[in-house]
Design a protein around this motif. Structure first.
Motif, PDB file in Angstrom:
ATOM      1  N   SER A   1       0.831  -1.207   0.000  1.00 19.61           N
ATOM      2  CA  SER A   1       0.000   0.000   0.000  1.00 19.61           C
ATOM      3  C   SER A   1       0.865   1.257   0.000  1.00 19.61           C
ATOM      4  N   LYS A   2       2.028   1.176   0.639  1.00 19.80           N
ATOM      5  CA  LYS A   2       2.955   2.309   0.638  1.00 19.80           C
ATOM      6  C   LYS A   2       3.484   2.540  -0.765  1.00 19.80           C
ATOM      7  N   ARG A   3       3.840   1.452  -1.447  1.00 22.30           N
ATOM      8  CA  ARG A   3       4.382   1.591  -2.795  1.00 22.30           C
ATOM      9  C   ARG A   3       3.368   2.202  -3.754  1.00 22.30           C
ATOM     10  N   THR A   4       2.119   1.816  -3.623  1.00 23.14           N
ATOM     11  CA  THR A   4       1.102   2.346  -4.532  1.00 23.14           C
ATOM     12  C   THR A   4       0.686   3.769  -4.183  1.00 23.14           C
ATOM     13  N   GLY A   5       1.101   4.244  -3.016  1.00 24.62           N
ATOM     14  CA  GLY A   5       0.672   5.562  -2.572  1.00 24.62           C
ATOM     15  C   GLY A   5      -0.780   5.593  -2.164  1.00 24.62           C
ATOM     16  N   ALA A   6      -1.286   4.451  -1.719  1.00 26.66           N
ATOM     17  CA  ALA A   6      -2.707   4.316  -1.412  1.00 26.66           C
ATOM     18  C   ALA A   6      -3.102   5.030  -0.125  1.00 26.66           C
ATOM     19  N   THR A   7      -4.360   5.424  -0.075  1.00 34.05           N
ATOM     20  CA  THR A   7      -4.998   5.821   1.175  1.00 34.05           C
ATOM     21  C   THR A   7      -5.371   4.534   1.887  1.00 34.05           C
ATOM     22  N   VAL A   8      -4.905   4.338   3.112  1.00 38.40           N
ATOM     23  CA  VAL A   8      -5.006   3.045   3.780  1.00 38.40           C
ATOM     24  C   VAL A   8      -5.906   3.099   5.006  1.00 38.40           C
ATOM     25  N   ILE A   9      -6.710   2.039   5.176  1.00 37.86           N
ATOM     26  CA  ILE A   9      -7.365   1.803   6.454  1.00 37.86           C
ATOM     27  C   ILE A   9      -6.984   0.399   6.901  1.00 37.86           C
ATOM     28  N   GLU A  10      -6.807   0.212   8.191  1.00 34.37           N
ATOM     29  CA  GLU A  10      -6.485  -1.100   8.740  1.00 34.37           C
ATOM     30  C   GLU A  10      -7.692  -1.641   9.479  1.00 34.37           C
ATOM     31  N   VAL A  11      -8.014  -2.894   9.210  1.00 32.24           N
ATOM     32  CA  VAL A  11      -9.172  -3.550   9.814  1.00 32.24           C
ATOM     33  C   VAL A  11      -8.708  -4.835  10.476  1.00 32.24           C
ATOM     34  N   LYS A  12      -9.178  -5.079  11.695  1.00 35.44           N
ATOM     35  CA  LYS A  12      -8.873  -6.333  12.362  1.00 35.44           C
ATOM     36  C   LYS A  12      -9.757  -7.412  11.749  1.00 35.44           C
ATOM     37  N   GLY A  13      -9.208  -8.156  10.815  1.00 34.54           N
ATOM     38  CA  GLY A  13      -9.994  -9.138  10.102  1.00 34.54           C
ATOM     39  C   GLY A  13      -9.122 -10.135   9.375  1.00 34.54           C
ATOM     40  N   SER A  14      -9.750 -11.179   8.876  1.00 28.35           N
ATOM     41  CA  SER A  14      -9.048 -12.241   8.149  1.00 28.35           C
ATOM     42  C   SER A  14      -8.898 -11.864   6.685  1.00 28.35           C
ATOM     43  N   HIS A  15      -8.309 -12.770   5.922  1.00 26.98           N
ATOM     44  CA  HIS A  15      -8.143 -12.556   4.486  1.00 26.98           C
ATOM     45  C   HIS A  15      -9.504 -12.417   3.804  1.00 26.98           C
ATOM     46  N   ALA A  16     -10.524 -13.053   4.364  1.00 29.61           N
ATOM     47  CA  ALA A  16     -11.879 -12.997   3.787  1.00 29.61           C
ATOM     48  C   ALA A  16     -12.693 -11.854   4.372  1.00 29.61           C
ATOM     49  N   VAL A  17     -12.054 -10.727   4.635  1.00 27.96           N
ATOM     50  CA  VAL A  17     -12.726  -9.582   5.251  1.00 27.96           C
ATOM     51  C   VAL A  17     -13.899  -9.085   4.408  1.00 27.96           C
ATOM     52  N   TYR A  18     -13.837  -9.246   3.113  1.00 25.59           N
ATOM     53  CA  TYR A  18     -14.930  -8.792   2.255  1.00 25.59           C
ATOM     54  C   TYR A  18     -16.202  -9.587   2.508  1.00 25.59           C
ATOM     55  N   VAL A  19     -16.056 -10.802   3.067  1.00 23.60           N
ATOM     56  CA  VAL A  19     -17.202 -11.626   3.450  1.00 23.60           C
ATOM     57  C   VAL A  19     -17.614 -11.319   4.884  1.00 23.60           C
ATOM     58  N   SER A  20     -16.641 -11.244   5.784  1.00 23.31           N
ATOM     59  CA  SER A  20     -16.939 -11.099   7.210  1.00 23.31           C
ATOM     60  C   SER A  20     -17.284  -9.678   7.628  1.00 23.31           C
ATOM     61  N   GLN A  21     -16.737  -8.684   6.943  1.00 22.76           N
ATOM     62  CA  GLN A  21     -16.962  -7.287   7.317  1.00 22.76           C
ATOM     63  C   GLN A  21     -17.306  -6.442   6.089  1.00 22.76           C
ATOM     64  N   PRO A  22     -18.420  -6.743   5.447  1.00 22.30           N
ATOM     65  CA  PRO A  22     -18.778  -6.020   4.220  1.00 22.30           C
ATOM     66  C   PRO A  22     -18.991  -4.522   4.431  1.00 22.30           C
ATOM     67  N   LYS A  23     -19.425  -4.124   5.624  1.00 22.31           N
ATOM     68  CA  LYS A  23     -19.639  -2.696   5.873  1.00 22.31           C
ATOM     69  C   LYS A  23     -18.336  -1.917   5.776  1.00 22.31           C
ATOM     70  N   ALA A  24     -17.269  -2.469   6.351  1.00 21.05           N
ATOM     71  CA  ALA A  24     -15.973  -1.788   6.308  1.00 21.05           C
ATOM     72  C   ALA A  24     -15.451  -1.693   4.885  1.00 21.05           C
ATOM     73  N   VAL A  25     -15.627  -2.771   4.122  1.00 21.62           N
ATOM     74  CA  VAL A  25     -15.157  -2.792   2.733  1.00 21.62           C
ATOM     75  C   VAL A  25     -15.973  -1.817   1.884  1.00 21.62           C
ATOM     76  N   ALA A  26     -17.288  -1.855   2.040  1.00 18.65           N
ATOM     77  CA  ALA A  26     -18.150  -0.955   1.277  1.00 18.65           C
ATOM     78  C   ALA A  26     -17.859   0.502   1.620  1.00 18.65           C
ATOM     79  N   ALA A  27     -17.576   0.777   2.887  1.00 21.06           N
ATOM     80  CA  ALA A  27     -17.288   2.155   3.299  1.00 21.06           C
ATOM     81  C   ALA A  27     -16.045   2.689   2.602  1.00 21.06           C
ATOM     82  N   LEU A  28     -15.018   1.855   2.455  1.00 20.32           N
ATOM     83  CA  LEU A  28     -13.808   2.297   1.779  1.00 20.32           C
ATOM     84  C   LEU A  28     -14.066   2.513   0.283  1.00 20.32           C
TER      85      LEU A  28
END
Length: 269
Positions: A231-258
């Protein structure tokens, strides 16, 4: 164009039957991309899945975005080769009426890094994803692992395709997903082609387009430090979430918000 910093980290896999021992190694550096005002929100979102899974895992994110007024398309990549996956993704992009926010999870990050050069794409969102540089592929990022690197339970390749051990899939890939859902994901795995891992990036879209990155701190597939450096290399705006690799399944609200933050942060073209 963003600078580069030769820093290496690793993501260990175990796939040795055909002489394959995969360890994803990532080198990084970069600068932060400024956002524009929220008044120019983009309304088209294209979601790209990663390896071992299909697009159905995006359902929770899809429903949130649709409710919030976005037009959402879910790509169903065969994950046989990077070239084919990029072509499938670009066909989906072409079907959108207007500018697009392109989102990729895991291996889907490599897909959007290449497909994101499409002129309709105005922003990239990486969700616990790979973000290769020019000439890189998952395979060319293979090197010796550091001590303590996670070892995803990848089985010996079968006819050029990889699978995760079903019994170990939940803990490694989907640690915060409900047990029955994680078991279903394990039993419905999509074979991931070794050729897809060999596909090289011709020109990374993140060098010319703004990006956002959701980093998963409990990831057992791509180490958080590797995600942090990517994320540093891409110059991305970053958020960190306490979650597994499947965060898009387990925490859809956080993913959708980003994703919505990205849509509001790019100028309409």
């Amino acid at each position: 164009m963003k600078g580069s910093l030769n820093v290496r980290n690793y993501f260990r896999t175990a796939a040795t039957h055909c002489g394959i021992l995969s360890i994803f190694v990532l080198g990084f550096g970069g600068s932060v991309v400024a956002q524009t005002g929220p008044s120019a929100a983009v309304k088209n979102v294209v979601l790209v899945h990663g390896g071992f899974v299909d697009g159905s895992g995006w359902e929770g994110v899809y429903k949130i975005l649709k409710k919030d007024g976005y037009t959402v398309a879910v790509v169903q990549n065969p994950t046989i080769s990077l070239g084919d996956d990029v072509a499938v993704t670009k066909r989906t992009i072409a079907n959108q009426n207007g500018p697009v926010i392109l989102v990729g999870h895991s291996y889907g990050g490599a897909v959007i890094t290449e497909a994101g050069n499409d002129p309709k794409v105005v922003g990239l969102v990486y969700v616990a994803a790979f973000a290769p540089d020019k000439g890189e592929s998952v395979s060319t990022l293979i090197a010796n692992p550091p001590p303590g690197a996670p070892q995803p339970p990848i089985l010996p390749p079968q006819d050029g395709y990889l699978f995760l051990d079903k019994a170990k899939f939940p803990a490694s890939f989907a640690g915060d997903v409900k047990p029955d859902a994680a078991a279903f994901m394990a039993d419905s795995q999509v074979p991931w082609g070794v050729e897809a891992l060999n596909g090289k990036i011709s020109e990374p879209a993140w060098k010319t387009k703004p990006s956002w990155y959701l980093l998963t701190t409990e990831d057992k597939m791509i180490p958080p430090d590797a995600q942090r450096m990517m994320s540093k290399r891409t110059g991305a705006t970053v958020i960190e979430v306490k979650g597994s690799h499947a965060v898009y399944v387990s925490q859809p609200k956080a993913v959708a918000a980003l994703i919505e933050k990205a849509a509001q942060g790019v100028a309409r073209k």
